[in-house]
Enzyme design. Sequence first.
Site, short mmCIF file in Angstrom:
data_model
loop_
_atom_site.label_atom_id
_atom_site.label_comp_id
_atom_site.label_asym_id
_atom_site.label_seq_id
_atom_site.Cartn_x
_atom_site.Cartn_y
_atom_site.Cartn_z
N CYS A 2 0.84 -1.19 0.00
CA CYS A 2 0.00 0.00 0.00
C CYS A 2 0.88 1.25 0.00
CB CYS A 2 -0.94 0.10 1.19
SG CYS A 2 -1.93 -1.36 1.43
N ARG A 27 3.02 0.22 -5.47
CA ARG A 27 2.93 -0.43 -4.15
C ARG A 27 1.61 -1.19 -3.99
NH1 ARG A 27 6.70 1.76 -0.70
NH2 ARG A 27 5.56 0.97 1.08
N TRP A 74 -3.12 -2.51 -1.60
CA TRP A 74 -2.85 -3.88 -2.07
C TRP A 74 -3.40 -4.77 -0.97
CZ3 TRP A 74 0.10 -8.15 -0.43
CH2 TRP A 74 0.29 -9.14 -1.40
N ASN A 98 -0.53 1.77 6.08
CA ASN A 98 0.28 0.82 5.29
C ASN A 98 0.95 -0.12 6.28
OD1 ASN A 98 2.06 -0.42 3.48
ND2 ASN A 98 3.57 1.21 3.67
N GLY A 99 0.87 -1.43 6.02
CA GLY A 99 1.50 -2.39 6.92
C GLY A 99 0.50 -3.44 7.39
N GLU A 474 14.07 -17.78 -13.62
CA GLU A 474 13.69 -16.38 -13.85
C GLU A 474 12.79 -16.27 -15.09
OE1 GLU A 474 13.61 -13.75 -12.29
OE2 GLU A 474 13.53 -12.15 -13.77
N LYS A 478 9.08 -14.66 -14.87
CA LYS A 478 8.69 -13.51 -15.68
C LYS A 478 7.43 -13.83 -16.48
CE LYS A 478 10.40 -11.02 -14.61
NZ LYS A 478 11.32 -10.51 -13.64
N GLU A 481 4.26 -14.24 -14.24
CA GLU A 481 3.90 -12.95 -13.64
C GLU A 481 3.02 -12.11 -14.57
OE1 GLU A 481 7.64 -11.04 -12.72
OE2 GLU A 481 6.75 -10.05 -11.01
N HIS A 497 14.03 -36.85 -13.26
CA HIS A 497 13.68 -37.20 -11.88
C HIS A 497 12.24 -36.81 -11.55
CE1 HIS A 497 17.80 -38.33 -11.20
NE2 HIS A 497 18.18 -37.19 -11.77
N LYS A 597 4.65 -3.85 -6.84
CA LYS A 597 6.08 -3.67 -7.11
C LYS A 597 6.91 -3.84 -5.85
CE LYS A 597 9.50 -2.58 -9.82
NZ LYS A 597 9.97 -3.70 -10.65
C1 AGP Z 1 10.07 -9.57 -10.13
O1 AGP Z 1 9.63 -9.57 -11.44
C2 AGP Z 1 9.06 -9.59 -9.12
N1 AGP Z 1 8.06 -8.63 -9.28
C3 AGP Z 1 9.45 -9.90 -7.69
O2 AGP Z 1 9.81 -11.24 -7.67
C4 AGP Z 1 10.58 -9.08 -7.02
O3 AGP Z 1 11.80 -9.34 -7.62
C5 AGP Z 1 10.61 -9.42 -5.51
O4 AGP Z 1 9.39 -9.08 -4.93
C6 AGP Z 1 11.75 -8.75 -4.78
O5 AGP Z 1 11.62 -7.36 -4.82
P1 AGP Z 1 12.81 -6.41 -4.44
O6 AGP Z 1 13.90 -6.66 -5.43
O7 AGP Z 1 12.24 -5.03 -4.52
O8 AGP Z 1 13.27 -6.78 -3.05
#
Ligand code: AGP
Length: 602
Positions: A2, A27, A74, A98-99, A474, A478, A481, A497, A597
Amino acid sequence: MCGIIAIAAKNDCINDIISGLYSLEYRGYDSSGLATIKNNHFEYNKNVGKIFNLEKSVKKNKLTGNVAIAHTRWATHGKPSIKNCHPFIKDNCVLVHNGIIENYTDLLSQYSINKKNIKSDTDSEIIAEIYNKLLNKFNNPVEAIKNLNKKIIGSFSFAFLVHGSNSIFVTKRGSPLVLGIGKHFNAVSSDVLGLPDSTREIIFLEENDIAELNESSISIFDKNTRKIKREKHKFVQKQDFKIKGNYKHFMEKEIFHQPISIEDTILNFADKKRKIVYLPKSNIKFNKFSNIILVACGTAYHSCMVAKYWLEAMTNINVSIDIASEFRYRKNKFSLNSVGIVVSQSGETMDTLKCLDKFKKNNIPTVSIVNVLNSSIARLSDFILPTLAGSEIGVASTKAFTSQLSVLALFALHIQQQEKSINKLYFNSIFEIHKSVNEILNKENEFKKIAQTLVDTKSIFYIGRGVMYPMALEGALKLKEITYKHCEGFAAGELKHGPLALIEKNIPVIVLAPYDENYFKLISNIQEVKARGGRIIMITDKMGAKIAKKYSDKLIIVPKTNFLTSPIIYSLPIQLIAYYLAVFLGTDVDQPRNLAKSVTVE
Ligand code: AGP
């Protein structure tokens, strides 16, 4: 999670509030709201969905005001809905939070709150209700906050409006808050990005600080309400990272920015002519450590996985890596002579921040690799290695990831330099990375075509070996996501395996295959997939292509790489495939569903 923005100004501040909310949308963006106080009367607007919806209703309702608090949410407790949307309005106060309040159900009984007064499913509304009670009791907003904070377990930053005052009252513990000072206003935000462009100076609040701000002054108090001073810093203007320009999405812009961001990061720490890596000055002799412990979350964790391969092969130091959300709770023992490294784009990720605390409590020196220099993680660590990617707006990390890898590659070379064994081939090759990245970007149409073939598939797999194993993870992260498709990454040697059972006719398997010492082993794994009907999409270099042609259904040739440069360069294909597939599928690329984010909750 948030975001909070609040402004007390001489003139109407609603446009600045809305623009601040847009900047904080990274956020969280499932609902938003704002409240003003005018002639001792609270007015508010709340909306579900993106900030755009709130902006529309604020305009329609002609909401104005010089003092306002606002919030972009969020969801953690309670789904996105008007009833769960902030601000929460009670008789004498308005709150944005926030929190996470961990003991919110206990607080209900401690303060004998009538459950009927709580209309939302959130952990926040109870705080508004309690604060309202405390205001009646103490008749002093700052004293009331002091008493409130004593009872709370959890993380929070709060901003309150209070009847009978034109001030904004704020406090924080475990969630960031920064004050912004302008000529005719004072503001407070979860991040400097949310502050108005005309902000001149900023002040970071520390844990348990309480502050009162009105249009012309700011007072800061410690947890015992003693007046204190906090250092002021110059406000640096936001750059054009926040404008999409000719790009369709921020993610696209950020992918295409990488030749510059990677080069900036590398040139910041390495001198090609003088042939040296120079990290920022510090007394830390990294080559004297016996253990390096790397922790992070998500994409940043994948950069740590890659770094483990690099550091183990290139230096004499033991390396362990961990996911921050696990590491912080593990009952592990620390060997003497260890250094803790946390990697984070935002510098605010709660689990990563807590790992930093854990290192500190165990007297382990700490290094942070962060993109946001005034973030909580950066400020708390002993030594900062900045990634110079510039603000990253797209939720899916792209340029921040390649900058993290660049810094970690330089870090490995730096230790080699201290060990007097620098690998010249690797050192020279880092200055060429941006050219290879450019070459791949010029092949964007090839990646579009690959993406097109993935539109109707239900599952997609990535495989790789060595440093390409974390890259396979990764690639899968990606893709899921932003496309919402099922995608998994595997170490190619692990297929037999278990995961091989998932391979059926036409299932696409994307193979990350630089022509390196793992190449021929990978070819065997590809044949295992091929024999079961899988569709091989191979990303390799010229040498690799010669051999792989007959095994691949589709092949993309990328520039030649080495052990150190390949993860950075192979980041581009995985980003482009995910991006173009998401565009074909019409998802919300920059703000994919259910994500944010900056993950400031546990
Ligand atoms: C990456 O595409 C993601 N959105 C997510 O995994 C991100 O890398 C993770 O939340 C860590 O965030 P930070 O690098 O701001 O600590």
